[in-house]
Design a protein around this motif. Structure first.
Motif, short mmCIF file in Angstrom:
data_model
loop_
_atom_site.label_atom_id
_atom_site.label_comp_id
_atom_site.label_asym_id
_atom_site.label_seq_id
_atom_site.Cartn_x
_atom_site.Cartn_y
_atom_site.Cartn_z
N LEU A 89 1.06 -1.64 -0.15
CA LEU A 89 -0.46 0.20 -0.07
C LEU A 89 0.76 1.03 -0.27
N LEU A 93 -2.14 5.89 -3.01
CA LEU A 93 -3.68 6.16 -2.21
C LEU A 93 -4.08 7.46 -2.82
N LEU A 98 -5.67 4.22 4.15
CA LEU A 98 -5.01 2.92 4.34
C LEU A 98 -5.87 1.87 4.57
N ALA A 150 -8.24 0.36 2.13
CA ALA A 150 -7.48 -0.78 1.67
C ALA A 150 -7.28 -1.52 2.32
#
Ligand SMILES: Nc1ncnc2c1ncn2[C@@H]1O[C@H](COP(=O)(O)OP(=O)(O)O)[C@@H](O)[C@H]1O
Ligand SMILES: Nc1ccn([C@H]2C[C@H](O)[C@@H](COP(=O)(O)OP(=O)(O)O)O2)c(=O)n1
Length: 294
Positions: A141, A146, A180, A183
């Motif tokens: 990630l 993002l 975060l 995800a």
């Protein structure tokens, strides 16, 4: 009783309680993988049984998450959407309360295992993470990716992020941590490389307040500024911040705000320092050894 026999009826009950919408078909692949994760989590012992109570772990949680998204946002894409009022917290609360009402069921939050990947802009974080994903199957990630995807939402929040990134500034934790967490939940997995986060004390302190997250270590890529600058200028990803003026601002933010985070974890003995001023394969040969027990 096998793990799959334990969990399959529970999954069906959960899905019956949140009736499938027209959009449910879009969730089918995610639900299948979440159901598999449920079985794997249970088999690995993260779902425990006592005489009369069962503990529900990650897979069921994630199935509930996906089902809730289908229920809450029947016409949108397969993800929770803060603009429609569906946040990771609201979804979790819904899953938690539904599970708690089911006879004999007990709520147990999953533990997410995390490695923070830090280093200056252009130090090679993304490059090394891609190799780790390939070899170890961890989820990568990138906070920057993002945030850049969030910019595309065109929302007021997205426009604020766009302006901050163009200036090389650090976006408030409420936004970055929300992305975060969403995800992480949507992945249905438990092991994560979090790249480019935490980038300042505010990021770090806010993340450390989150429940159920185990920070294993910090992987730090060390590279001279001159080398990083040269790499970024030939990166060619069309990023608004990959120009000399913004790069210099990002270097300053990195030294002033991100290095104190690295030093904080260094003081706790949690930082693995890797010299990334070498060819990518040499960097990876050292990096991969840190993941053999992750
Ligand atoms: N060890 C390395 N040597 C030379 N170039 C590299 C190395 N690692 C990455 N690069 C290149 O440098 C640029 C920045 O790398 P990237 O992984 O995007 O860094 P970061 O994610 O830390 O910003 C990319 O174009 C990448 O291909
Ligand atoms: N935790 C984070 C991570 C990135 N950002 C913003 C600010 C950063 O300059 C940009 C780009 O981050 P990214 O990690 O993709 O950048 P580098 O690969 O390190 O160059 O995103 C942030 O505000 N907060």
């Amino acid at each position: 009783m096998s793990a799959s026999r334990n969990l399959t009826p529970l999954l069906s009950t959960l899905l019956r309680r949140w009736p499938a919408s027209a959009a449910a078909a879009a969730y089918a692949p995610a639900l299948r993988s979440y159901a598999t994760a449920a079985v794997a989590a249970s088999a690995a012992g993260s779902s425990t049984q006592t005489a009369s109570r069962r503990t529900v772990s990650l897979g069921l949680l994630s199935a509930g998450f996906a089902a809730t998204c289908a229920f809450a946002a029947p016409t949108s894409s397969a993800s929770a959407d803060s603009s429609s009022g569906t946040t990771p917290e609201s979804v979790l609360n819904k899953v938690r309360s539904t599970i708690s009402q089911m006879p004999g069921m007990e709520w147990a939050a999953p533990t997410f295992h995390v490695v923070f990947v830090l280093g200056g802009p252009g130090s090679g974080k993304g490059t090394q993470c891609a190799k780790l994903v390939e070899e170890f199957g961890v989820v990568h990630l990138s906070a920057g990716d993002l945030l850049r995807a969030h910019v595309k939402s065109g929302t007021e929040d997205g426009n604020m992020v766009k302006a901050m990134i163009a200036e090389g500034k650090i976006v408030p934790s409420s936004v970055t941590i929300g992305l975060l967490k969403k995800a992480m939940l949507e992945s249905g997995k438990t092991k994560f490389l979090i790249d480019g986060f935490p980038r300042n004390a505010e990021n770090r302190e806010a993340f450390e307040k989150e429940d159920g997250i185990d920070i294993h270590f910090v992987l730090f890529f060390d590279c001279p500024e001159k080398v990083m600058e040269k790499r970024i200028l030939s990166r060619n990803e069309g990023r608004s911040d990959d120009n000399v003026k913004t790069i210099r601002k990002r270097f300053k933010v990195f030294i002033d705000q991100s290095m104190p985070v690295v030093n904080h974890y260094k003081g706790m003995g949690k930082v693995h320092w890797v010299n990334s001023n070498r060819d990518p394969e040499a960097v990876y040969a050292e990096t991969r050894k840190l993941f053999e027990n992750f």
